[in-house]
Design an enzyme around this catalytic site. Structure first.
Site, mmCIF file in Angstrom:
data_model
loop_
_atom_site.group_PDB
_atom_site.id
_atom_site.type_symbol
_atom_site.label_atom_id
_atom_site.label_comp_id
_atom_site.label_asym_id
_atom_site.label_seq_id
_atom_site.Cartn_x
_atom_site.Cartn_y
_atom_site.Cartn_z
ATOM 1 N N ASP A 24 8.300 1.484 -7.862
ATOM 2 C CA ASP A 24 8.205 0.863 -6.552
ATOM 3 C C ASP A 24 8.777 1.802 -5.490
ATOM 4 O OD1 ASP A 24 8.027 -2.707 -6.236
ATOM 5 O OD2 ASP A 24 7.282 -1.143 -4.909
ATOM 6 N N GLU A 25 8.494 1.471 -4.211
ATOM 7 C CA GLU A 25 8.787 2.442 -3.144
ATOM 8 C C GLU A 25 10.280 2.675 -2.935
ATOM 9 O OE1 GLU A 25 7.284 -0.437 -2.613
ATOM 10 O OE2 GLU A 25 8.702 -1.570 -1.396
ATOM 11 N N LYS A 65 -1.189 -9.732 0.670
ATOM 12 C CA LYS A 65 -0.061 -10.314 1.409
ATOM 13 C C LYS A 65 0.256 -9.605 2.715
ATOM 14 C CE LYS A 65 3.606 -7.589 -0.844
ATOM 15 N NZ LYS A 65 4.584 -7.553 -1.932
ATOM 16 N N LYS A 74 3.188 2.803 -11.502
ATOM 17 C CA LYS A 74 4.013 3.516 -10.524
ATOM 18 C C LYS A 74 5.382 2.859 -10.382
ATOM 19 C CE LYS A 74 3.382 2.956 -5.995
ATOM 20 N NZ LYS A 74 4.407 1.961 -5.584
ATOM 21 N N HIS A 79 -2.283 4.456 0.207
ATOM 22 C CA HIS A 79 -2.452 3.017 0.387
ATOM 23 C C HIS A 79 -3.267 2.741 1.649
ATOM 24 C CE1 HIS A 79 0.781 1.341 -2.455
ATOM 25 N NE2 HIS A 79 0.706 2.642 -2.696
ATOM 26 N N GLN A 127 -4.069 -1.973 -7.325
ATOM 27 C CA GLN A 127 -2.699 -2.050 -7.868
ATOM 28 C C GLN A 127 -2.178 -3.475 -7.738
ATOM 29 O OE1 GLN A 127 -0.825 2.321 -6.753
ATOM 30 N NE2 GLN A 127 0.040 0.535 -5.828
ATOM 31 N N LYS A 167 7.796 -4.182 -11.680
ATOM 32 C CA LYS A 167 8.563 -5.213 -10.961
ATOM 33 C C LYS A 167 9.595 -5.789 -11.925
ATOM 34 C CE LYS A 167 5.963 -5.004 -7.243
ATOM 35 N NZ LYS A 167 6.399 -4.642 -5.899
ATOM 36 N N HIS A 212 2.732 6.638 -0.709
ATOM 37 C CA HIS A 212 3.101 5.271 -0.332
ATOM 38 C C HIS A 212 3.446 5.292 1.152
ATOM 39 C CE1 HIS A 212 5.036 1.385 -0.163
ATOM 40 N NE2 HIS A 212 4.586 1.133 -1.363
ATOM 41 N N ARG A 213 3.131 4.214 1.854
ATOM 42 C CA ARG A 213 3.289 4.267 3.327
ATOM 43 C C ARG A 213 4.352 3.293 3.858
ATOM 44 N NH1 ARG A 213 -2.103 0.960 5.461
ATOM 45 N NH2 ARG A 213 -1.736 -0.854 4.141
ATOM 46 N N SER A 273 -3.328 -2.428 -2.514
ATOM 47 C CA SER A 273 -2.098 -2.936 -3.129
ATOM 48 C C SER A 273 -1.430 -3.876 -2.136
ATOM 49 C CB SER A 273 -1.182 -1.742 -3.417
ATOM 50 O OG SER A 273 0.061 -2.168 -3.895
ATOM 51 N N GLY A 319 1.201 -5.818 -8.590
ATOM 52 C CA GLY A 319 2.581 -5.864 -9.096
ATOM 53 C C GLY A 319 2.847 -7.261 -9.622
ATOM 54 N N GLY A 320 3.158 -8.169 -8.664
ATOM 55 C CA GLY A 320 3.349 -9.567 -9.062
ATOM 56 C C GLY A 320 2.120 -10.134 -9.735
ATOM 57 N N GLY A 360 0.136 -7.913 -2.854
ATOM 58 C CA GLY A 360 -0.231 -9.323 -3.006
ATOM 59 C C GLY A 360 -1.517 -9.536 -3.772
ATOM 60 N N LYS A 420 11.194 -4.794 -8.146
ATOM 61 C CA LYS A 420 11.258 -3.468 -7.514
ATOM 62 C C LYS A 420 12.427 -2.672 -8.037
ATOM 63 C CE LYS A 420 9.616 -4.872 -2.889
ATOM 64 N NZ LYS A 420 8.622 -3.868 -2.507
HETATM 65 C C1 CAP Z 1 2.976 -4.312 -3.912
HETATM 66 C C2 CAP Z 1 4.029 -3.320 -3.440
HETATM 67 C C3 CAP Z 1 3.501 -2.255 -2.508
HETATM 68 C C4 CAP Z 1 2.761 -2.770 -1.312
HETATM 69 C C5 CAP Z 1 2.763 -1.742 -0.186
HETATM 70 C C6 CAP Z 1 5.174 -4.025 -2.767
HETATM 71 O O1 CAP Z 1 3.588 -5.192 -4.805
HETATM 72 O O2 CAP Z 1 4.567 -2.626 -4.537
HETATM 73 O O3 CAP Z 1 4.626 -1.483 -2.111
HETATM 74 O O4 CAP Z 1 1.451 -2.950 -1.703
HETATM 75 O O5 CAP Z 1 1.968 -2.227 0.849
HETATM 76 O O6 CAP Z 1 6.285 -3.546 -2.993
HETATM 77 O O7 CAP Z 1 4.909 -4.951 -2.005
HETATM 78 P P1 CAP Z 1 2.827 -6.581 -5.122
HETATM 79 P P2 CAP Z 1 0.679 -1.381 1.331
HETATM 80 O O8 CAP Z 1 1.552 -6.231 -5.857
HETATM 81 O O9 CAP Z 1 3.772 -7.365 -6.007
HETATM 82 O O10 CAP Z 1 2.564 -7.237 -3.816
HETATM 83 O O11 CAP Z 1 -0.104 -1.169 0.079
HETATM 84 O O12 CAP Z 1 0.009 -2.260 2.350
HETATM 85 O O13 CAP Z 1 1.206 -0.129 1.902
HETATM 86 MG MG MG Z 2 6.106 -1.659 -3.535
#
Ligand code: CAP
Ligand code: MG
Length: 415
Positions: A183-184, A311, A181, A304, A363, A155, A271-272, A341, A365-366, A343, A157
């Site tokens: 970010d998406e 969150k 990883k 995921h 996982q 982060k 990643h979804r 992953s 991130g923040g 929040g 992203k």
């Molecule tokens: C999490 C994350 C993931 C989400 C995807 C984001 O970051 O990198 O992409 O978890 O959601 O970009 O939000 P944080 P899911 O840890 O900072 O929230 O796993 O439900 O597909």
């Molecule tokens: Mg992400």
């Protein structure tokens, strides 16, 4: 519908056939249909197999119904529809979805429609590659036989350059995460070129492995047009990478199949991103277990599944059901590693493990890069939280002599 001499005009209800005994080779879908009756369920069966809205002169009714899908049961608002396997091209996920998850969602006949579940026939399952590594293969690569794996997403992203990205990854690895990883939405931007990011970050991975004595993994995001994905995945491999991540919804089933069939010997992380457009509305769309099935059959190794405590919008029941699905029996497909992953922070670990067990990748991130003492301390706090949980010590007690965890709990609390 076709009207032979004396034949009645064909109707959607003709696809309703509870006397039909499904063959073991049939693919069976469970749909939630509103309203749900012989006509609406028949319309879904017709439109997703051989039928259309009108009688036609090109095929006899008998042939259309013999080959067509059959509504085999209606219970409340759930209809089960059996599809003879001849309706599909084995090994072709796009075609399968064009049938069972295509026009049907937009038909006026139904107010809302949700594809809740698929029972896949073995012949269809075996026509796909399936996961190459799965849970046990990944644990073997990382030399981590039991505990939940710790991961982070770099982060912010977007915005870091290649060197900064690699340095944040290094700090997370030496702090204690196993897997880092992209970010998406980070792929190949002007401020962060794919090839330079991979080279620099894998260099830092090697340093981190030497410092920690632990195996470390980097998951570069190869999401792109299919040929470009293959090129990027080959580049990762040529640089000594062992993992790639891909946004499975936005690349689509064809892109994912192309990537998997290249069989590069790389772990594939699914990643979804965008799944919510399909899965969030519980009355209309496609349930996540159906998406996860398709990804698993094509051959992702980890996916995921949500967190229920972070969150994103999902219930514990949904997350637990999804976890059971991705590692449960699906022909001979290997169990896929569930990734939690979204929040998350170290205070969530005990609840996650209680709900889902140890075979999860946690996982943050923040929840790592937002630690009061920075990334390295955030990663250490996550590992400390995992260690405490495995030792059945409360985080509060463990934090008494683990400063990084204490600071994390002061900032984010625990649940
Ligand atoms: C999490 C994350 C993931 C989400 C995807 C984001 O970051 O990198 O992409 O978890 O959601 O970009 O939000 P944080 P899911 O840890 O900072 O929230 O796993 O439900 O597909
Ligand atoms: Mg992400």
């Amino acid at each position: 519908m076709n009207i032979d001499e004396g034949e009645e005009e064909m109707k959607y209800e003709d696809y309703y056939n509870t006397k039909y005994k499904p063959k073991s080779s049939d693919l069976i879908c469970t749909f939630k249909i509103t309203p749900c009756n012989k006509r609406t369920a028949g319309a879904v069966a017709a439109e997703s197999s051989t039928g259309t809205w009108s009688e036609i002169s090109t095929m006899s009714e008998k042939r259309m119904l013999d080959l067509g899908a059959k509504v085999i049961s209606i219970k409340g608002n759930l209809a089960k529809i059996a599809y003879p396997i001849e309706l599909f091209e084995k090994g072709n996920m796009p075609q399968i979805w064009s049938s069972i998850a295509g026009n049907v969602f937009n038909m006026k006949e139904v107010k809302t429609l949700r594809l809740e579940w698929i029972d896949w026939p073995v012949d269809m399952i075996n026509s796909f590659n399936g996961p190459k590594f799965g849970v046990q293969g990944i644990r073997k690569m990382l030399h981590v036989p039991k505990r939940p794996l710790a991961g982070t997403i770099i982060k912010p992203k977007l915005g870091l350059n290649e060197i900064e990205h690699a340095q944040v990854a290094y700090r997370a690895w030496v702090g204690g995460v196993d897997i880092v990883k992209d970010d998406e939405n980070l792929t190949h931007q002007p401020f962060n070129h794919f090839d330079k990011r991979i080279r620099e970050t894998l260099k830092q991975r090697d340093y981190a492995e030497r410092i920690t004595g632990e195996k470390k993994m980097y998951m570069p995001n190869v999401t792109a047009e299919a040929n470009e994905m293959i090129k990027r995945a080959k580049f990762v491999k040529s640089c000594g990478g062992e993992y790639i991540m891909v946004d499975i919804i936005t690349v689509g089933w064809s892109g994912l199949q192309t990537l998997r069939k290249a069989d590069l010997g790389l772990v594939i992380h699914a990643h979804r991103a965008m799944h919510g457009a399909l899965t969030r509305n519980k009355q209309h769309g496609i349930a996540m277990p159906v998406i996860a099935d398709a990804a698993r059959l094509i051959g992702v190794d980890q996916i995921h599944i949500g967190t229920a405590v972070g969150k994103m919008e999902e219930t514990p029941e949904d997350v637990i059901a999804l976890k059971n699905r991705v590692e449960g029996k699906l022909g001979s497909a290997k169990p896929v590693f569930a990734v939690c992953s979204g929040g998350l922070h170290p205070g969530h670990v005990p609840k996650l493990v209680k709900m889902l067990g140890n075979d999860i990748i946690i996982q943050c991130g923040g929840g790592i890069h937002g630690h009061p003492r920075g990334t390295k301390a955030g990663a250490t706090a996550l590992r400390q939280s995992i260690d405490a949980t495995l030792k059945h010590i409360s985080l509060k007690d463990y934090a008494k002599n683990h400063l990084e965890l204490k600071l994390a709990l002061n900032k984010w609390g625990t649940i």
